[in-house]
Design an enzyme around this catalytic site. Structure first.
Site, mmCIF file in Angstrom:
data_model
loop_
_atom_site.group_PDB
_atom_site.id
_atom_site.type_symbol
_atom_site.label_atom_id
_atom_site.label_comp_id
_atom_site.label_asym_id
_atom_site.label_seq_id
_atom_site.Cartn_x
_atom_site.Cartn_y
_atom_site.Cartn_z
ATOM 1 C CB VAL A 1 55.467 38.685 39.745
ATOM 2 C CG1 VAL A 1 54.604 39.756 39.138
ATOM 3 C CG2 VAL A 1 55.098 37.128 39.046
ATOM 4 C CG ASN B 1 45.236 37.141 37.972
ATOM 5 O OD1 ASN B 1 44.431 36.236 38.011
ATOM 6 N ND2 ASN B 1 45.769 37.574 36.913
ATOM 7 C CE1 TYR C 1 47.566 27.188 38.228
ATOM 8 C CE2 TYR C 1 46.000 25.577 39.052
ATOM 9 C CZ TYR C 1 46.302 26.966 38.623
ATOM 10 O OH TYR C 1 45.457 28.106 38.539
ATOM 11 C CE LYS D 1 47.411 29.357 41.281
ATOM 12 N NZ LYS D 1 47.124 30.685 41.458
#
Length: 257
Positions: free
Chosen positions: A69, A95, A162, A166
Site C-alpha cells: 500500500v 487497516n 508507530y 497513528k
C-alpha cells in the site's frame, strides 16, 4: 464489468492488511454480513489462504490482491481492478500497518520510512483512490474506516514511528471526513486496544510499561473489533461514527496504568 460484477455481489468492501489478525477478522465479519470483500496485503499466499477460509465460512466470494500500500502504482492497480470487476466500492477499511520497537535515538531512517509508508502513506493513497471512485460512481459516495489504534492517543514506550503515524491517521480521518462531505463520503476511525491476535500474544507473558516494569496485559476477542467495524459500515451515509475506541476493559490506557 466482469462476471464478478454481474452476479448480485451486493456491497463491495476493501480491507487492506486483510490476510491476518485484525484485518482478517474485519474481512470475515463484513463477508458474513453479505459484503463482497477484497483483501490486500504483501503476501499472496497468506491472502489466498485467508480468502479461501472466509469463502468457505460465509459462502461469499473474496478477492485477494497482493499489494504494497506504500506504492502508488500498486494501489492504483488494485482500485482499477475493483472498478473493472465490480464497478464501485462501498467501504474502504484502511487497516494495513506495521511496527518497529526501539529506542528513539536508535531507530534507523529505513525503519522510520517503512513505518510511515505502511501506516500513513498507504492509508492516504488508498483514500485518494477511493475518493476518485466513490465520487464518480452511481449511487455516489461510500465509507472509509481507518484503524487508528490506542496509540493514536497515548504512546507505548519505544514506539515513536508507530505512534507518530497513528496520531497522523487521526488528522487524515478528520480531513477525509471534512473533504468527503461534498461527495457523500463518510469517514471514521476505530482505535483498538489489545485485541487478541498473533501480534498481541506477547501480552500474555508481559510487555514493557512506562515505569520500566514488565506486566501482563488483558486482551479481548478480535471479533469485538470486527463487530464494531461492521456496525460503522452499516450506517446510512447521512450518519457517521467519527471515532470509536474498542479496548480490553482492564488494559492500561486510561492514565496508562
Amino acid at each position: 464489468m466482469t462476471e464478478w460484477g454481474r452476479t448480485g455481489m451486493g456491497k463491495i468492501a476493501l480491507v487492506t492488511g486483510g490476510g491476518t489478525g485484525i484485518g482478517l477478522a474485519i474481512a470475515r465479519g463484513l463477508s458474513a454480513e453479505g459484503y463482497t470483500v477484497v483483501i490486500t496485503g504483501r503476501r499472496a499466499g497468506v491472502l489466498e489462504k485467508a480468502a479461501a477460509e472466509i469463502t468457505g465460512e460465509t459462502g461469499k466470494p473474496v478477492r485477494a490482491i497482493a499489494c504494497n500500500v506504500g506504492d502508488p502504482e500498486q494501489v492504483a492497480a488494485v482500485f482499477a481492478e475493483i472498478k473493472r470487476d465490480f464497478g464501485r466500492l462501498d467501504v474502504l477499511v484502511n487497516n494495513a500497518g506495521s511496527n518497529v520497537a526501539g529506542l528513539l535515538e536508535d531507530i534507523s531512517f529505513a525503519d522510520w520510512s517503512g513505518i510511515v509508508a505502511a501506516n500513513l502513506t498507504g492509508a492516504f493513497l488508498c483514500t485518494q483512490q477511493a475518493f476518485r471512485l466513490m465520487k464518480a460512481q452511481d449511487p455516489r459516495g461510500g465509507r472509509i474506516i481507518n484503524n487508528g489504534s490506542i496509540s493514536a492517543t497515548a504512546p507505548r514506550p519505544n514506539s515513536a514511528p508507530y505512534t507518530a503515524t497513528k496520531h497522523a491517521i487521526t488528522g487524515l480521518t478528520k480531513s477525509t471526513a471534512l473533504d468527503g462531505r461534498k461527495y457523500d463520503i463518510a469517514c471514521g476511525q476505530i482505535d483498538i486496544g489489545n485485541a487478541a491476535t498473533d501480534m498481541t500474544r506477547r501480552m500474555s507473558t508481559g510487555v514493557l510499561q512506562p515505569n520500566g516494569e514488565t506486566a501482563v496485559e488483558p486482551t479481548m476477542s478480535v471479533k469485538h473489533v470486527a463487530d464494531a467495524v461492521v456496525y460503522m459500515a452499516s450506517l446510512p451515509l447521512d450518519a457517521n461514527v467519527l471515532t470509536m475506541t474498542v479496548m480490553a476493559t482492564a488494559m492500561p490506557f486510561v492514565g496508562r496504568g
